[in-house]
Design an enzyme around this catalytic site. Structure first.
Site, short mmCIF file in Angstrom:
data_model
loop_
_atom_site.label_atom_id
_atom_site.label_comp_id
_atom_site.label_asym_id
_atom_site.label_seq_id
_atom_site.Cartn_x
_atom_site.Cartn_y
_atom_site.Cartn_z
CE1 TYR A 205 -6.00 -5.95 10.20
CE2 TYR A 205 -4.25 -5.57 11.81
CZ TYR A 205 -4.96 -6.42 10.99
OH TYR A 205 -4.62 -7.74 10.95
CG ASP A 233 -8.17 -10.24 5.11
OD1 ASP A 233 -7.82 -9.37 5.93
OD2 ASP A 233 -7.44 -11.19 4.76
CG HIS A 311 -5.74 -12.12 8.05
ND1 HIS A 311 -5.86 -10.80 7.71
CD2 HIS A 311 -5.21 -12.12 9.30
CE1 HIS A 311 -5.45 -10.04 8.71
NE2 HIS A 311 -5.04 -10.83 9.69
#
Length: 448
Positions: A205, A233, A311
């Protein structure tokens, strides 16, 4: 509070209390040192241990412990869905809500699974299938099966060993574990569980301060991580209402508390991907691609792989199922002679060996499973993870024999067809595990 992924209200709820037990379920041991310097330490707290635990939580924990004593033996688990059914009974309610939930109306989360039901096989016959080899190579790493344990956060919510037992199980079975940036244990703690020859990927991330990301890339190189998967995303967290109901409780979020808190950096662009490739020799993949045009852009930018993913249905509801995107993009790549330039992976909704085979027939290099390993680990720890891998391996090998193929590279688009509808049959096991969304009801009025 502004940077806290769970929002500021949860911090205010437990402020002034000993919330160590709750905190340690959600965070690796080094999170304080990573994000807060010594200036934030104001003194020792003097109060009863776990004073933040409510009476309701104590009762729920006692019930969960009793249910754990009633677990079926791991050899009574016959498919991946069985793990989810058992996990529902033994997970704490807030953990179940976090693992099981999707965003908004959870249409995409369910469609991820049901989209596989539109594809049917065209098997060959009279082929010698006595010896079937399901091993493959993904991002240059040899592995025993064409699937991997995808990054999934907070495994310690379900089992005290969290990602550590997942790592041990994957290592024993020689499948790749992708380590989450938001794992319950630290990066080093998980890698310290590595068995000889075991391979890991890392899911990144990207935060607003790019120094943290660059440092992680360098650390991955030091620890011999085989692939970096940049998640693209999550500029914000999805509106995961099941999770929010447990996170905020009866009071709900404060008026000035936006539950859709900033998580990644909304400013993440292709330029960042280019920069990451310049500072690392490790294969770089982007995770969260949802349209063919972006796969083509990934090829232009020299990305080594993409994961077609929404996700797990936890971000944009009504985004397409990854298997549908896969079926669309592979013919485009082949027509442009680009299918050898990039590796394509998918995740989301995979529960059976036939799901894996369908993805491989359509052109995927491999597939990822996240929730499946969380449920298996929550119920049985390392033994559950091993069992989940073994079940999938067995189903893949068995169904490859039915398909008339003996190795992964023999699976291709000529062995599968797509139908327009799957509404005439439902997956009763999957539907039984799915917890439907419910509207809010009126509060009970206390009686004297």
């Amino acid at each position: 509070m502004a940077m806290h992924p769970g929002g500021p209200s949860i911090i205010m709820k437990y402020a002034g209390k000993d919330a160590s037990k709750l905190f340690n379920r959600l965070h690796p041991s080094n999170v304080i040192e990573t994000f807060l310097d010594e200036a934030h330490v104001v003194g020792e707290i003097d109060m009863p241990p776990d004073s933040a635990i409510s009476e309701e939580e104590i009762i729920a924990e006692k019930l969960r412990i009793e249910n754990l004593k009633r677990l079926p033996k791991v050899n009574q688990i016959y498919n991946i869905n069985d793990f989810e059914a058992v996990a529902r009974a033994v997970l704490p309610p807030h953990a179940w809500a976090y693992y099981n939930g999707g965003s908004d109306d959870e249409v995409t989360m369910r469609e991820n699974h049901y989209a596989f039901h539109k594809f049917f096989f065209l098997p060959k016959i009279l082929v010698d299938v006595r010896n079937v080899d399901i091993s493959t190579t993904m991002l240059g790493t040899k592995t025993s099966a064409p699937f991997y344990c995808s990054a999934a956060a907070l495994a310690q919510l379900g089992h005290p060993d969290g990602e550590l037992s997942i790592s041990r199980g994957c290592g024993t079975e020689d499948v790749i574990q992708m380590i989450s940036s938001t794992a319950s244990y630290s990066f080093d703690e998980i890698l310290d569980e590595t068995k000889p020859g075991q391979s890991h990927w890392f899911q990144l991330y990207v935060k607003p301060d790019r120094k943290h990301s660059i440092e992680m890339l360098k650390k991955c190189a030091e620890r011999n991580v085989k692939g970096i998967f940049v998640t693209v995303d999550t500029p914000m967290l999805g509106k995961r209402e099941k999770d929010f109901k447990f996170r905020y409780g009866e009071d709900g979020p404060n008026d000035d508390d936006d539950p859709i808190t900033s998580y990644d950096d909304p400013g993440l662009t292709w330029a960042d991907i280019d920069a990451f490739k310049k500072v690392s020799d490790i294969p770089i993949a982007i995770k969260g691609v949802q349209r063919s045009e972006d796969v083509l852009l990934a090829v232009e930018h020299g990305v080594d792989a993409v994961v077609l993913s929404n996700h797990g249905g936890r971000q944009l509801d009504f985004s397409r199922a990854p298997v549908d995107v896969l079926a669309e993009v592979m013919p485009i790549l082949r027509a442009k002679n680009l299918d050898k330039k990039i590796e394509i992976y998918i995740d989301g909704g995979i529960r059976r060996g036939t799901d894996v085979i369908k993805a491989l027939c359509l052109g995927a290099k491999g597939v990822g499973l996240g929730r499946a390993f969380l449920y298996a680990n929550s119920c049985y720890g390392e033994e559950g993870v091993k069992k989940a891998v073994q079940l999938l391996k067995h189903e893949i090998a068995l169904n490859m024999k039915f398909m008339g193929v003996t190795k992964i590279e023999d699976l291709n688009s000529s062995m599968i067809e797509k139908r327009d509808s799957y509404g005439f049959h439902r997956d009763s096991i999957y539907d039984a595990n799915y917890e439907t969304m419910r509207p809010i009801g009126l509060k009970d009025i206390p009686t004297n």
